[in-house]
Scaffold this motif. Structure first.
Motif, PDB file in Angstrom:
ATOM      1  N   LEU A  47       5.496   0.204   4.088  1.00  5.85           N
ATOM      2  CA  LEU A  47       5.688   1.029   2.889  1.00  5.85           C
ATOM      3  C   LEU A  47       4.811   2.277   2.960  1.00  5.85           C
ATOM      4  CD1 LEU A  47       7.072   1.101   0.043  1.00  5.85           C
ATOM      5  CD2 LEU A  47       4.973   0.075  -0.832  1.00  5.85           C
ATOM      6  N   ILE A  48       3.566   2.093   3.368  1.00  3.04           N
ATOM      7  CA  ILE A  48       2.647   3.232   3.478  1.00  3.04           C
ATOM      8  C   ILE A  48       3.092   4.176   4.587  1.00  3.04           C
ATOM      9  CG2 ILE A  48       0.278   3.895   4.051  1.00  3.04           C
ATOM     10  CD1 ILE A  48      -0.601   1.304   2.568  1.00  3.04           C
ATOM     11  N   VAL A  53       0.089   7.312   1.643  1.00  6.32           N
ATOM     12  CA  VAL A  53      -0.878   6.759   0.690  1.00  6.32           C
ATOM     13  C   VAL A  53      -0.749   7.396  -0.695  1.00  6.32           C
ATOM     14  CG1 VAL A  53      -3.342   6.523   0.181  1.00  6.32           C
ATOM     15  CG2 VAL A  53      -2.484   5.971   2.466  1.00  6.32           C
ATOM     16  N   PRO A  54      -0.602   8.727  -0.798  1.00 12.78           N
ATOM     17  CA  PRO A  54      -0.503   9.312  -2.141  1.00 12.78           C
ATOM     18  C   PRO A  54       0.661   8.756  -2.970  1.00 12.78           C
ATOM     19  CG  PRO A  54      -0.944  11.017  -0.528  1.00 12.78           C
ATOM     20  CD  PRO A  54      -0.644   9.767   0.244  1.00 12.78           C
ATOM     21  N   ALA A  55       1.729   8.348  -2.321  1.00 11.40           N
ATOM     22  CA  ALA A  55       2.896   7.809  -3.042  1.00 11.40           C
ATOM     23  C   ALA A  55       2.612   6.454  -3.667  1.00 11.40           C
ATOM     24  CB  ALA A  55       4.095   7.711  -2.107  1.00 11.40           C
ATOM     25  N   ALA A  60       2.632   2.302  -8.083  1.00 16.05           N
ATOM     26  CA  ALA A  60       1.790   1.689  -9.115  1.00 16.05           C
ATOM     27  C   ALA A  60       2.367   1.944 -10.504  1.00 16.05           C
ATOM     28  CB  ALA A  60       0.365   2.229  -9.021  1.00 16.05           C
ATOM     29  N   GLU A  61       2.827   3.153 -10.742  1.00 22.57           N
ATOM     30  CA  GLU A  61       3.449   3.502 -12.030  1.00 22.57           C
ATOM     31  C   GLU A  61       4.663   2.614 -12.297  1.00 22.57           C
ATOM     32  OE1 GLU A  61       5.847   7.222 -14.108  1.00 22.57           O
ATOM     33  OE2 GLU A  61       4.900   7.527 -12.154  1.00 22.57           O
ATOM     34  N   ALA A  62       5.458   2.380 -11.260  1.00 22.63           N
ATOM     35  CA  ALA A  62       6.654   1.553 -11.416  1.00 22.63           C
ATOM     36  C   ALA A  62       6.287   0.122 -11.794  1.00 22.63           C
ATOM     37  CB  ALA A  62       7.480   1.578 -10.134  1.00 22.63           C
ATOM     38  N   LEU A  76      -3.175   1.173  -6.631  1.00 20.52           N
ATOM     39  CA  LEU A  76      -4.071   2.305  -6.882  1.00 20.52           C
ATOM     40  C   LEU A  76      -5.345   2.203  -6.051  1.00 20.52           C
ATOM     41  CD1 LEU A  76      -3.662   2.822 -10.723  1.00 20.52           C
ATOM     42  CD2 LEU A  76      -2.781   4.267  -8.870  1.00 20.52           C
ATOM     43  N   ALA A  77      -5.805   0.990  -5.793  1.00 19.69           N
ATOM     44  CA  ALA A  77      -6.998   0.797  -4.964  1.00 19.69           C
ATOM     45  C   ALA A  77      -6.778   1.301  -3.543  1.00 19.69           C
ATOM     46  CB  ALA A  77      -7.401  -0.679  -4.951  1.00 19.69           C
TER      47      ALA A  77
END
Length: 115
Positions: A47-48, A53-55, A60-62, A76-77
């Motif tokens: 995924l990364i 990483v910024p995505a 996290a929002e989802a 977020l960590a």
């Protein structure tokens, strides 16, 4: 449109045009699906590698939107400066593959509440 159709449409649009092309609830639904697929298949590293990483903030929002706060916090960590410790990667991956803190019903509720 019912929630199942809206979810299916979001997934199809995301598959066809990518995460960046989506907005609102469609983006959130597709982000959760992408995280699940990547973590199940290749691990969080995949995924990364795909999104960067910024995505992880978007992912996290989802997860936060469906009540999976533990997953959101773990993602977020991963965005902190410096190398990402393997333990943080493993934790985020396990939380996502376990679907910790949410279920399909949460996605349906997210879609229904946005209509």
């Amino acid at each position: 449109m019912d929630s199942d159709t809206a979810i299916r449409d979001a997934l199809e649009l995301g598959e066809r045009h990518g995460l960046a092309s989506l907005t609102g609830v469609q983006k959130l639904v597709f982000a959760i699906s992408e995280a699940e697929v990547y973590c199940d298949k290749d691990g969080i590293d995949g995924l990364i590698d795909r999104y960067g990483v910024p995505a992880m903030c978007t992912f996290a929002e989802a997860f936060e939107a469906v009540g999976a706060t533990e997953i959101a916090t773990a993602l977020l960590a991963l965005t902190k400066d410096g190398p990402i410790p393997e333990a943080l990667l493993a934790r985020a991956n396990t939380l996502i593959t376990d679907r910790r803190g949410y279920a399909y019903d949460n996605l349906e509720a997210l879609v229904n509440n946005s209509a």
